[in-house]
Design a protein around this motif. Structure first.
Motif, PDB file in Angstrom:
ATOM      1  N   GLU A  47       0.809  -1.318  -0.125  1.00  2.64           N
ATOM      2  CA  GLU A  47      -0.165  -0.045  -0.042  1.00  2.64           C
ATOM      3  C   GLU A  47       1.091   1.416   0.051  1.00  2.64           C
ATOM      4  N   TYR A  52      -0.586   4.405  -1.529  1.00  3.18           N
ATOM      5  CA  TYR A  52      -0.715   5.975  -0.996  1.00  3.18           C
ATOM      6  C   TYR A  52      -0.558   6.709  -1.471  1.00  3.18           C
ATOM      7  N   HIS A  72      -0.781   3.038   9.527  1.00  5.21           N
ATOM      8  CA  HIS A  72       0.343   1.451  10.055  1.00  5.21           C
ATOM      9  C   HIS A  72       1.879   2.040  10.754  1.00  5.21           C
ATOM     10  N   HIS A 106      -8.769   0.075  10.939  1.00  2.00           N
ATOM     11  CA  HIS A 106      -8.218   1.060   9.392  1.00  2.00           C
ATOM     12  C   HIS A 106      -9.446  -0.115   8.061  1.00  2.00           C
ATOM     13  N   GLU A 110     -10.871   1.729   5.415  1.00  2.53           N
ATOM     14  CA  GLU A 110      -9.813   1.481   3.400  1.00  2.53           C
ATOM     15  C   GLU A 110     -11.643   1.330   3.064  1.00  2.53           C
TER      16      GLU A 110
HETATM   17 FE   LIG Z   1      -3.271   0.216   5.057  1.00  2.00          FE
END
Ligand SMILES: [Fe+2]
Ligand SMILES: [Fe+2]
Length: 151
Positions: A47, A52, A72, A106, A110
């Motif tokens: 990611e 990201y 994270h 999380h 997402e």
């Molecule tokens: Fe993530």
């Protein structure tokens, strides 16, 4: 494969491993933990390499991505701390629980907030290209880790 589908599949996988870990102890718990740890680190890397950075440049996703980086980071800290513990330590269970809850939160953000926006920003072609890059990265990493995985 569509990058988002690939990531959702991994989310499912890691949630299942955490549920298994809830019931495990001793060596089994350690082995499950090692797998969760490796999977989480690889997932974050995919990611943070392919998802990201480009989304941080988009107005619609910038804030969500900045928050995701922090999540994270928090997961990394917990992973580090848990790695210094053993399943028999009194902090093991509660720390695993806090990590699990954080990861689940999380994942919800997402899948519930970030990915729907990505589906609007990136067409299927783009999502597939990114998915291939992610799969390539993963294959490369697990390939070079092959020795320890088959132990
Ligand atoms: Fe993530
Ligand atoms: Fe994810």
């Amino acid at each position: 494969m569509d990058a988002l589908q690939l990531l959702e599949k991994e989310h499912k996988g890691v949630k299942a491993l955490f549920r298994k870990l809830e019931k495990a102890e001793g060596r089994e718990a350690s082995a499950l933990w090692e797998q969760i740890k490796a999977d989480l680190i690889m997932h974050e890397q995919m990611e943070e390499t392919y998802l990201y950075p480009p989304l941080k440049e988009e107005d619609r996703t910038e804030d969500l991505v900045l928050e995701a980086y922090e999540e994270h980071h928090l997961a990394d800290l917990l992973i580090e701390e848990i790695s210094r513990l053993r399943p028999s330590d009194e902090q093991w269970q509660p720390k695993i629980k806090v990590l699990q809850e954080n990861i689940e939160h999380h994942i919800e953000e997402e899948e519930g907030q970030l990915f729907p926006k990505v589906r609007k920003l990136w067409d299927m072609d783009k999502r597939k290209r990114v998915g291939e890059q992610m799969a390539g990265m993963k294959q490369h990493a697990t390939g070079s880790r092959g020795g320890s995985a088959s132990r």
